[in-house]
Scaffold this active site. Sequence first.
Site, mmCIF file in Angstrom:
data_model
loop_
_atom_site.group_PDB
_atom_site.id
_atom_site.type_symbol
_atom_site.label_atom_id
_atom_site.label_comp_id
_atom_site.label_asym_id
_atom_site.label_seq_id
_atom_site.Cartn_x
_atom_site.Cartn_y
_atom_site.Cartn_z
ATOM 1 N N ILE A 219 0.909 -1.147 -0.034
ATOM 2 C CA ILE A 219 -0.212 -0.021 0.052
ATOM 3 C C ILE A 219 0.826 1.342 0.338
ATOM 4 O O ILE A 219 1.688 1.538 0.960
ATOM 5 C CB ILE A 219 -0.991 -0.095 1.225
ATOM 6 C CG1 ILE A 219 -1.955 -1.368 1.281
ATOM 7 C CG2 ILE A 219 -1.618 1.165 1.108
ATOM 8 C CD1 ILE A 219 -2.679 -1.487 2.601
ATOM 9 N N HIS A 220 0.754 2.145 -0.944
ATOM 10 C CA HIS A 220 1.530 3.427 -1.298
ATOM 11 C C HIS A 220 0.977 4.332 -0.911
ATOM 12 O O HIS A 220 0.050 4.776 -1.099
ATOM 13 C CB HIS A 220 2.124 3.389 -2.683
ATOM 14 C CG HIS A 220 2.969 4.210 -3.101
ATOM 15 N ND1 HIS A 220 4.407 4.105 -2.373
ATOM 16 C CD2 HIS A 220 3.120 5.529 -3.594
ATOM 17 C CE1 HIS A 220 5.121 4.972 -2.873
ATOM 18 N NE2 HIS A 220 4.431 6.060 -3.782
ATOM 19 N N PRO A 221 1.664 5.345 -0.180
ATOM 20 C CA PRO A 221 2.852 5.075 0.452
ATOM 21 C C PRO A 221 2.818 4.864 2.081
ATOM 22 O O PRO A 221 2.540 5.865 2.714
ATOM 23 C CB PRO A 221 3.565 6.595 0.113
ATOM 24 C CG PRO A 221 2.197 7.657 0.126
ATOM 25 C CD PRO A 221 1.109 6.771 -0.120
#
Length: 495
Positions: A469-471
Amino acid sequence: MAVLCRGRHRWKNISSLRVWTRSLTGQYDYDLVVIGGGSGGLACSKEAAGLGLKVAVLDYVEPSVRGTKWGLGGTCVNVGCIPKKLMHQAALLGTAVKHARKYGWQISGPVYHDWATMAEAVQNHVKSLNWGHRVQLQDKGHLLSFDISLFSEGCEQRLSLHVSTSVTQTVLTAKNIVIATGGRPKYPTNIPGAMEHGLTNVALECAGFLTGVGLDTTVMVRSIALRGFDQQMAGLVTDYMEAYGTKFAWKCVPKRLDKLSSGALRVTWTDTQTGNEHEDTYDSVLWAVGRAPETKAVGLDKLGVQLNKETGKIVVGADESTSVPNIYAFGDIGEGRPELTPTAIKAGKLLARRLAGQSTELMNYDSVPTTVFTPLEYGCVGLSEHEAEKRYGKDNIEVYHAFYKPLEFTVAGHDANQCYIKVVCERDGDQRILGLHFTGPNAGEVTQGFAMGFQCGATYSHLLQTVGIHPTCAEEVVKVNITKRSGLDATVTGC
């Protein structure tokens, strides 16, 4: 280890109170009596009552040396995990306020911390938890609560307990007894003045939040920090704390503690590396030299319950049984068990289900996750690197690692040199993950998420197949690809 800051518990020994035996016919007063009203004991009690067993909870808190008592909930609720995490949060908020200016927040005037306001808020929350536990016991319908002051003398398969409150004495008969009395912090009784003038708690976590709220704090370390944890990670935690403002006195042993006429506490100690003696004055001294199980004054030796002679803890089987039929023990009191609230809660519930005849499932004590709530949080699950080397051999493990910088640290210019991830794997085959270690923001939340994978036999391939899962900081775990063996720079640069 001691925390020096500027800015015992025994079952009450009353001779008229005892556990004794008598011939019983017909029904018991209770299917289950649980001794200990901490998180584990309460979980076991409520689970058993929910499954139809008639249960009594016996809880007594001997006042501390300072005269402090507390309500239902045990160490975690009253003087452990809950207040500690809230005070840790207070310190994190102080850091956040300092960083807020760089994010555009206009904060006028100096920022300072008011201890009394925090303490009142924390204590009010703890009291609400005490009340909630008592209400839950009453709502179950099967549960009673007593103060128990002594648990001693003979015991057979059919059990009778003589318990007391401040005004009454009661005899209870029970089919099964569960001991979940936990432990209390030790005082170094060989050091003059330690018990009279010192407090007890958890060293690095307390030192961290005390520093965070602006107090001048020193940690005296006799040998190593965070014994039992991965020592590379422990070093990162203490390095960060030193940069954060906490002082450390390494390889030092306290000799005595004296209270001066001014009220200040004078600590005298020896530097074991040089042999030199030193002294300084502090407002408070916290001892953090381990915990002692609540067994000695309970009289379990008279019951024939086997104890480990070195630790004083109860020897238990995989099903939490003791050496005496129908007497069980779990949680911190059990030999070889993790001293962690969630394991006690889980073990207590599973024991209740087995005693109710609803399950045969045993507690799995492998790969239990935990977190240290120091200023830079440290979360881990599984084996340390050193333990993995001992168990599998250094040539048979692969260690993937990465130094990373949390995005939230960038604008604030916050030091991220100790933000680090280490994944210890078997070297061959599917590269099963043996241990995962993480220092950084919200380490507990990150570790909890990955902990489930250990129950499913997670491998390094599974990690690489997981979309991050960014950021987020947790994203960096699924991206680790540099091995220690390679000798390459493990600093994360870009996506």
